[in-house]
Design an enzyme around this catalytic site. Structure first.
Site, PDB file in Angstrom:
ATOM      1  N   LYS A 140      32.350  21.863  11.048  1.00 14.80           N
ATOM      2  CA  LYS A 140      32.501  21.589  12.477  1.00 14.80           C
ATOM      3  C   LYS A 140      31.200  21.034  13.050  1.00 14.80           C
ATOM      4  O   LYS A 140      31.195  19.990  13.720  1.00 14.80           O
ATOM      5  CB  LYS A 140      32.891  22.863  13.235  1.00 14.80           C
ATOM      6  CG  LYS A 140      33.134  22.638  14.718  1.00 14.80           C
ATOM      7  CD  LYS A 140      33.284  23.930  15.478  1.00 14.80           C
ATOM      8  CE  LYS A 140      31.919  24.515  15.807  1.00 14.80           C
ATOM      9  NZ  LYS A 140      31.989  25.658  16.739  1.00 14.80           N
TER      10      LYS A 140
ATOM     11  N   ASP B 135      37.119  23.241  16.904  1.00 13.17           N
ATOM     12  CA  ASP B 135      36.590  24.457  17.519  1.00 13.17           C
ATOM     13  C   ASP B 135      37.761  25.313  18.007  1.00 13.17           C
ATOM     14  O   ASP B 135      38.928  25.004  17.736  1.00 13.17           O
ATOM     15  CB  ASP B 135      35.609  24.133  18.644  1.00 13.17           C
ATOM     16  CG  ASP B 135      36.285  23.570  19.882  1.00 13.17           C
ATOM     17  OD1 ASP B 135      37.491  23.214  19.810  1.00 13.17           O
ATOM     18  OD2 ASP B 135      35.626  23.479  20.927  1.00 13.17           O
TER      19      ASP B 135
END
Length: 340
Positions: free
Chosen positions: A208, A226
């Site tokens: 991420k 997320d």
């Protein structure tokens, strides 16, 4: 196909000739019209939709069809996609949602303040388990004292901890930012690498974080999965996966690679401003007609408006130094740490 039609026509005409020859001549004088009582007993005609035609709809069009009276326009109500949505329909709906969100958030951008890849990398690591706003309020003090990887690599951990205390988990985050700074100096000459396989080797850096840096500092497409992204793509039934890597793969397959970075911004911004975790503002949602989860939150438009956050609710955003496009769109910069 033409041969089949011809054969069918010949068979039909032959059948008619044979039946006509057998029929008695007396039956040729059968009445052409029904009696009035027979007409009254006939069932009411129905429209294509199957409902009875009202007296006001007795007019018949030239082609013999019965016009159906249109209902008065109703308020905008979400229509969930069918239970078994085809792959093609899913792709079309997903891309339409992204296009709609692009019009709602044309100024969408990474909500972390940064001036170079190093600052974005550190800020993204610090953003775990806290808000971008709190990170933006904290990093000016950090970068003011340790502006480069070389500076942060030799920093006193206790001093860094004190600066990062407002971000939460400050001890673990201190170890990560000092550790990644040391790795950048030792393995990459003090420069942030522009490859996924190199970034994920750094302390505290996962996929991420790597995609945030690649997409926004290097212009290389990536999907940022997320908590907001995970929540919304499941609400929209883009995927039923729960593992971030599998979500990334499933959603990435619905869009061209060139859309990935902006798609991430659009979805995350929508999740922060309108489609909240506990009480989404369904009544103020611009993509309600495309959302299978419509109704999970507040559907009354006036009540839903009160749930809007950041610039959608007339409040400051998360960046102390946002892009000019955001300010031009009516966004307001966030206050610095400690401001009233």
């Amino acid at each position: 196909m033409a041969e089949e039609t011809g054969l069918a026509g010949k068979a039909g005409s032959a059948g008619k000739t044979a039946s006509a020859a057998k029929a008695p001549s007396a039956k040729k004088a059968a009445p052409a019209k029904k009696s009035a009582s027979a007409r009254k007993a006939a069932p009411a005609r129905k429209s294509v939709s199957g409902r009875k035609v009202t007296p006001a709809e007795k007019a018949v069009a030239a082609d013999g069809s019965v016009p159906v009276k249109k209902a008065a326009p109703a308020e905008k109500v979400a229509v969930a996609p069918p239970g078994k949505e085809s792959r093609t329909a899913l792709v079309r709906r997903a891309r339409r949602i992204n296009r709609e969100l692009a019009e709602v958030y044309p100024y969408a951008h990474p909500e972390l303040d940064f001036e170079n890849p190093f600052q974005l990398l550190v800020a993204t690591v610090l953003s775990a388990q806290t808000t971008d706003l709190r990170v933006n309020q904290t990093t000016p003090g950090l970068f003011g004292r340790y502006p480069t990887p070389e500076d942060l690599a030799v920093a006193n951990p206790e001093e860094v901890e004190e600066i990062l205390r407002p971000c939460g988990f400050f001890r673990a985050k201190t170890r990560s930012v000092i550790g990644l700074s040391k790795a950048l100096v030792a393995d990459f000459g003090g420069e942030v690498p522009g490859r996924l396989e190199d970034l994920v080797k750094l302390p505290g850096v996962g996929r991420k974080t790597a995609f945030v840096v690649l997409g926004n500092a290097f212009g290389r497409p990536g999907i940022t999965v997320d908590t907001h992204f995970q929540r919304l793509v499941r609400r929209w039934r883009w995927t039923e996966e729960t593992d971030p890597d599998k979500i990334e793969a499933a959603v990435g397959a619905l869009f061209p690679k060139s859309d990935w970075t902006d798609l991430s911004h659009h979805v995350i911004w929508h999740g922060r401003r309108i489609c909240h975790a506990r009480k989404p503002a369904c009544g103020a949602c611009p993509i309600a007609p495309l959302c299978p989860a419509y109704g999970e939150g507040e559907t009354d438009p006036e009540k839903a408006k009160k749930l809007l956050k950041y610039e959608k609710g007339g409040l400051p955003g998360q960046r102390l130094n946002p892009p000019q496009a955001y300010l031009d769109a009516g966004g307001r910069p966030a206050p610095p740490l400690g401001a009233a």
